[in-house]
Design an enzyme around this catalytic site. Sequence first.
Site, PDB file in Angstrom:
ATOM      1  N   GLY A  57       0.805  -1.214   0.000  1.00  0.00           N
ATOM      2  CA  GLY A  57       0.000   0.000   0.000  1.00  0.00           C
ATOM      3  C   GLY A  57       0.838   1.265   0.000  1.00  0.00           C
ATOM      4  O   GLY A  57       0.354   2.325   0.393  1.00  0.00           O
ATOM      5  N   GLY A  58       2.099   1.171  -0.437  1.00  0.00           N
ATOM      6  CA  GLY A  58       2.903   2.371  -0.615  1.00  0.00           C
ATOM      7  C   GLY A  58       3.778   2.742   0.570  1.00  0.00           C
ATOM      8  O   GLY A  58       4.571   3.678   0.489  1.00  0.00           O
TER       9      GLY A  58
ATOM     10  N   GLU B   9      13.240  -3.720  -6.799  1.00  0.00           N
ATOM     11  CA  GLU B   9      12.617  -3.889  -8.114  1.00  0.00           C
ATOM     12  C   GLU B   9      13.081  -2.772  -9.039  1.00  0.00           C
ATOM     13  O   GLU B   9      13.391  -1.669  -8.589  1.00  0.00           O
ATOM     14  CB  GLU B   9      11.079  -3.800  -8.009  1.00  0.00           C
ATOM     15  CG  GLU B   9      10.437  -4.996  -7.366  1.00  0.00           C
ATOM     16  CD  GLU B   9       8.929  -4.859  -7.243  1.00  0.00           C
ATOM     17  OE1 GLU B   9       8.389  -3.769  -7.526  1.00  0.00           O
ATOM     18  OE2 GLU B   9       8.299  -5.842  -6.847  1.00  0.00           O
TER      19      GLU B   9
ATOM     20  N   TYR C  23      12.293   0.273 -11.079  1.00  0.00           N
ATOM     21  CA  TYR C  23      11.227   1.265 -10.885  1.00  0.00           C
ATOM     22  C   TYR C  23      10.541   1.530 -12.221  1.00  0.00           C
ATOM     23  O   TYR C  23      11.188   1.927 -13.196  1.00  0.00           O
ATOM     24  CB  TYR C  23      11.816   2.558 -10.318  1.00  0.00           C
ATOM     25  CG  TYR C  23      10.784   3.664 -10.208  1.00  0.00           C
ATOM     26  CD1 TYR C  23       9.766   3.594  -9.277  1.00  0.00           C
ATOM     27  CD2 TYR C  23      10.834   4.780 -11.048  1.00  0.00           C
ATOM     28  CE1 TYR C  23       8.807   4.593  -9.173  1.00  0.00           C
ATOM     29  CE2 TYR C  23       9.882   5.791 -10.959  1.00  0.00           C
ATOM     30  CZ  TYR C  23       8.873   5.684 -10.016  1.00  0.00           C
ATOM     31  OH  TYR C  23       7.937   6.672  -9.928  1.00  0.00           O
ATOM     32  N   LEU C  24       9.248   1.282 -12.271  1.00  0.00           N
ATOM     33  CA  LEU C  24       8.463   1.591 -13.475  1.00  0.00           C
ATOM     34  C   LEU C  24       7.946   3.018 -13.324  1.00  0.00           C
ATOM     35  O   LEU C  24       7.321   3.345 -12.316  1.00  0.00           O
ATOM     36  CB  LEU C  24       7.314   0.594 -13.632  1.00  0.00           C
ATOM     37  CG  LEU C  24       7.735  -0.892 -13.696  1.00  0.00           C
ATOM     38  CD1 LEU C  24       6.514  -1.789 -13.879  1.00  0.00           C
ATOM     39  CD2 LEU C  24       8.740  -1.134 -14.808  1.00  0.00           C
TER      40      LEU C  24
ATOM     41  N   HIS D  80      -2.226   0.816 -12.568  1.00  0.00           N
ATOM     42  CA  HIS D  80      -2.451  -0.164 -11.505  1.00  0.00           C
ATOM     43  C   HIS D  80      -3.699  -0.959 -11.880  1.00  0.00           C
ATOM     44  O   HIS D  80      -4.814  -0.446 -11.823  1.00  0.00           O
ATOM     45  CB  HIS D  80      -2.641   0.555 -10.168  1.00  0.00           C
ATOM     46  CG  HIS D  80      -2.945  -0.384  -9.035  1.00  0.00           C
ATOM     47  ND1 HIS D  80      -3.547   0.018  -7.883  1.00  0.00           N
ATOM     48  CD2 HIS D  80      -2.703  -1.695  -8.890  1.00  0.00           C
ATOM     49  CE1 HIS D  80      -3.694  -1.017  -7.077  1.00  0.00           C
ATOM     50  NE2 HIS D  80      -3.184  -2.069  -7.662  1.00  0.00           N
TER      51      HIS D  80
ATOM     52  N   GLU E 207       1.717  -7.319  -5.580  1.00  0.00           N
ATOM     53  CA  GLU E 207       1.207  -7.731  -4.258  1.00  0.00           C
ATOM     54  C   GLU E 207      -0.099  -8.473  -4.443  1.00  0.00           C
ATOM     55  O   GLU E 207      -0.780  -8.318  -5.457  1.00  0.00           O
ATOM     56  CB  GLU E 207       0.921  -6.500  -3.365  1.00  0.00           C
ATOM     57  CG  GLU E 207       2.146  -5.687  -3.023  1.00  0.00           C
ATOM     58  CD  GLU E 207       1.818  -4.396  -2.279  1.00  0.00           C
ATOM     59  OE1 GLU E 207       0.718  -4.275  -1.723  1.00  0.00           O
ATOM     60  OE2 GLU E 207       2.688  -3.518  -2.265  1.00  0.00           O
TER      61      GLU E 207
ATOM     62  N   ARG F 164      -8.370 -10.111   0.835  1.00  0.00           N
ATOM     63  CA  ARG F 164      -9.629  -9.638   1.418  1.00  0.00           C
ATOM     64  C   ARG F 164     -10.590  -9.231   0.297  1.00  0.00           C
ATOM     65  O   ARG F 164     -10.196  -9.087  -0.851  1.00  0.00           O
ATOM     66  CB  ARG F 164      -9.352  -8.407   2.294  1.00  0.00           C
ATOM     67  CG  ARG F 164      -8.746  -7.281   1.469  1.00  0.00           C
ATOM     68  CD  ARG F 164      -8.729  -5.930   2.156  1.00  0.00           C
ATOM     69  NE  ARG F 164      -8.371  -4.887   1.220  1.00  0.00           N
ATOM     70  CZ  ARG F 164      -7.145  -4.550   0.847  1.00  0.00           C
ATOM     71  NH1 ARG F 164      -6.103  -5.198   1.349  1.00  0.00           N
ATOM     72  NH2 ARG F 164      -6.939  -3.591  -0.026  1.00  0.00           N
TER      73      ARG F 164
ATOM     74  N   VAL G 130     -12.566  -2.653  -1.339  1.00  0.00           N
ATOM     75  CA  VAL G 130     -13.521  -1.541  -1.402  1.00  0.00           C
ATOM     76  C   VAL G 130     -14.194  -1.520  -2.775  1.00  0.00           C
ATOM     77  O   VAL G 130     -15.416  -1.360  -2.883  1.00  0.00           O
ATOM     78  CB  VAL G 130     -12.800  -0.194  -1.153  1.00  0.00           C
ATOM     79  CG1 VAL G 130     -13.772   0.976  -1.331  1.00  0.00           C
ATOM     80  CG2 VAL G 130     -12.154  -0.154   0.225  1.00  0.00           C
TER      81      VAL G 130
HETATM   82  C1  MV4 Z   1       6.021   0.172  -7.823  1.00  0.00           C
HETATM   83  C2  MV4 Z   1       5.962   1.347  -8.610  1.00  0.00           C
HETATM   84  C3  MV4 Z   1       6.855   1.437  -9.661  1.00  0.00           C
HETATM   85  N1  MV4 Z   1       7.736   0.464  -9.899  1.00  0.00           N
HETATM   86  N2  MV4 Z   1       6.907  -0.788  -8.103  1.00  0.00           N
HETATM   87  C4  MV4 Z   1       2.939   1.632  -4.505  1.00  0.00           C
HETATM   88  C5  MV4 Z   1       2.059   0.857  -3.623  1.00  0.00           C
HETATM   89  C6  MV4 Z   1       2.531  -0.508  -3.663  1.00  0.00           C
HETATM   90  N3  MV4 Z   1       1.402  -1.377  -3.691  1.00  0.00           N
HETATM   91  C7  MV4 Z   1       3.372  -0.639  -4.874  1.00  0.00           C
HETATM   92  N4  MV4 Z   1       3.554   0.687  -5.354  1.00  0.00           N
HETATM   93  C8  MV4 Z   1       4.303   0.941  -6.440  1.00  0.00           C
HETATM   94  N5  MV4 Z   1       5.207  -0.011  -6.782  1.00  0.00           N
HETATM   95  C9  MV4 Z   1       7.750  -0.631  -9.128  1.00  0.00           C
HETATM   96  N6  MV4 Z   1       8.638  -1.600  -9.372  1.00  0.00           N
HETATM   97  C10 MV4 Z   1       5.025   2.321  -8.292  1.00  0.00           C
HETATM   98  C11 MV4 Z   1       4.187   2.123  -7.200  1.00  0.00           C
HETATM   99  C12 MV4 Z   1       3.209   3.138  -6.953  1.00  0.00           C
HETATM  100  C13 MV4 Z   1       1.841   2.868  -7.085  1.00  0.00           C
HETATM  101  C14 MV4 Z   1       1.351   1.615  -7.425  1.00  0.00           C
HETATM  102  C15 MV4 Z   1       0.011   1.379  -7.537  1.00  0.00           C
HETATM  103  C16 MV4 Z   1      -0.898   2.402  -7.322  1.00  0.00           C
HETATM  104  C17 MV4 Z   1      -0.455   3.634  -6.985  1.00  0.00           C
HETATM  105  C18 MV4 Z   1       0.916   3.904  -6.868  1.00  0.00           C
HETATM  106  C19 MV4 Z   1       1.361   5.176  -6.528  1.00  0.00           C
HETATM  107  C20 MV4 Z   1       2.697   5.422  -6.395  1.00  0.00           C
HETATM  108  C21 MV4 Z   1       3.623   4.406  -6.600  1.00  0.00           C
END
Ligand code: MV4
Length: 446
Positions: A164-165, A200, A202-203, A208, A287, A291, A294
């Site tokens: 969840g960040g 990881e 970074y994308l 999402h 991830e 559950r 929402v």
């Molecule tokens: C990332 C990413 C970019 N690259 N992983 C944020 C919450 C967590 N569930 C995983 N997250 C992210 N992982 C890699 N390799 C960017 C995020 C991310 C994000 C992901 C989903 C929804 C909103 C987000 C907001 C900021 C960063």
Amino acid sequence: MFNKILIANRGEIALRIQRACRELGIPTVAVHSTADAEAMHVRLADESVCIGPPAARDSYLKISAILSAANITGADAIHPGYGFLSENADFAAMVEAHGLAFIGPSADHIRMMGDKIAAKTAMASLGVPLVPGSAGEVADLDAAAAVAAEIGYPVLIKAAAGGGGRGMKVATSAEGLEEAWRVARGEAHAAFGNDAVYIEKYLDRPRHIEMQVMADAHGNVVHFGERDCSLQRRHQKLLEEAGSPAITAEQRDALGATVTAGLARLGYRNAGTLEFLYQDGQFAFIEMNTRLQVEHPVTEMVCGVDLVREQIRIAAGHRLGYTQKDVTFSGHAIECRITAEDPETFTASPGRVTAYHPPGGLGVRVDSALYAGYSVPPYYDSLIAKLVVHAPTRAEAIARMRRSLAEFVVVGVKTTLPLHARILEEPTFQAGDYTIHWLERFVAGR
Ligand code: MV4
């Protein structure tokens, strides 16, 4: 089937679960804090038990009080909803140790997916695509540097206990790695008492996209397609849609086939959601949520399924009773999460609701526990209504959402209704052309 279900939650999700129970003919027990004595979930339940003072840790998170409430009311199952105890493996284990059914996955699967490294390791072994990165935990800075050199910068350091960040740090170059490493480990230790981290690639501009699955206790697993949850601000989702405007039915079928086969091998049971990042035509698992989520209603609208009913039936040992080919997708659904917040500053706006008029009409669903005269308490999250629309096409769903937002009247607290109306009128949103970064830039540029 169960004789009585205790719902260990509040607000709209407690009502949502009550509705499924009632249609199955199962009486419900509400639990509530003293702040929620007048709440709709208490009024509509067959029975209710006050479990403590307003602070969630003394009521909705208090396992002993909830188990006592189940015991004195004779409930034989507990539905945790989302948030609160829903992903607490120890709670799930304790519920079962008391001879009750936990309406959700096994404690072992909740625990596995709570450890983000264990979740990724499991998914990799099942053929689910991952973001390039470390194979498990990274022990020290030298190992981190080796992984980063291998996959290339920028990299993201993530806490194994995070999600969840929380507990993430980007390193854009080898020079920045040591700083990111120290901060990420420090935050992981402080926030979770566990400094294990992984790395990881970074994308930089992903969407999402998450996949809804449901598995029974007999090895049958189906998926109900994807939701696009890219429209978020500070990891709070504001709007979700099913299906994703970015992917095709063929992509959905292919990813769905991979995840259902994988979860069958894992012996997973009940509802689950796999979260993916989607960029440049590729899905990468990040991830899994163990559950009900929402945003589950958008999936229900396009699939015509009651996901809570399915959860309850599965927890009682029933078979799904259908296979993947029986799951069909019809039209498009959008959910707006309406919160009691200032739409400019996002500061919470609790208080008394003096007038309430929800929208209606064809293809409109409002999941809410609000009523005129209700006081939104300051102690819990600020979600007051989920406005969900369903229509044959995405364009028609957008039109339906815009007219529903215009009909929606909530007086007495500030709400994010005007912000949602602004998002829906944006050409970029209407084109479906957005990533996880779009909303924050839109909000900043207003
Ligand atoms: C990332 C990413 C970019 N690259 N992983 C944020 C919450 C967590 N569930 C995983 N997250 C992210 N992982 C890699 N390799 C960017 C995020 C991310 C994000 C992901 C989903 C929804 C909103 C987000 C907001 C900021 C960063």
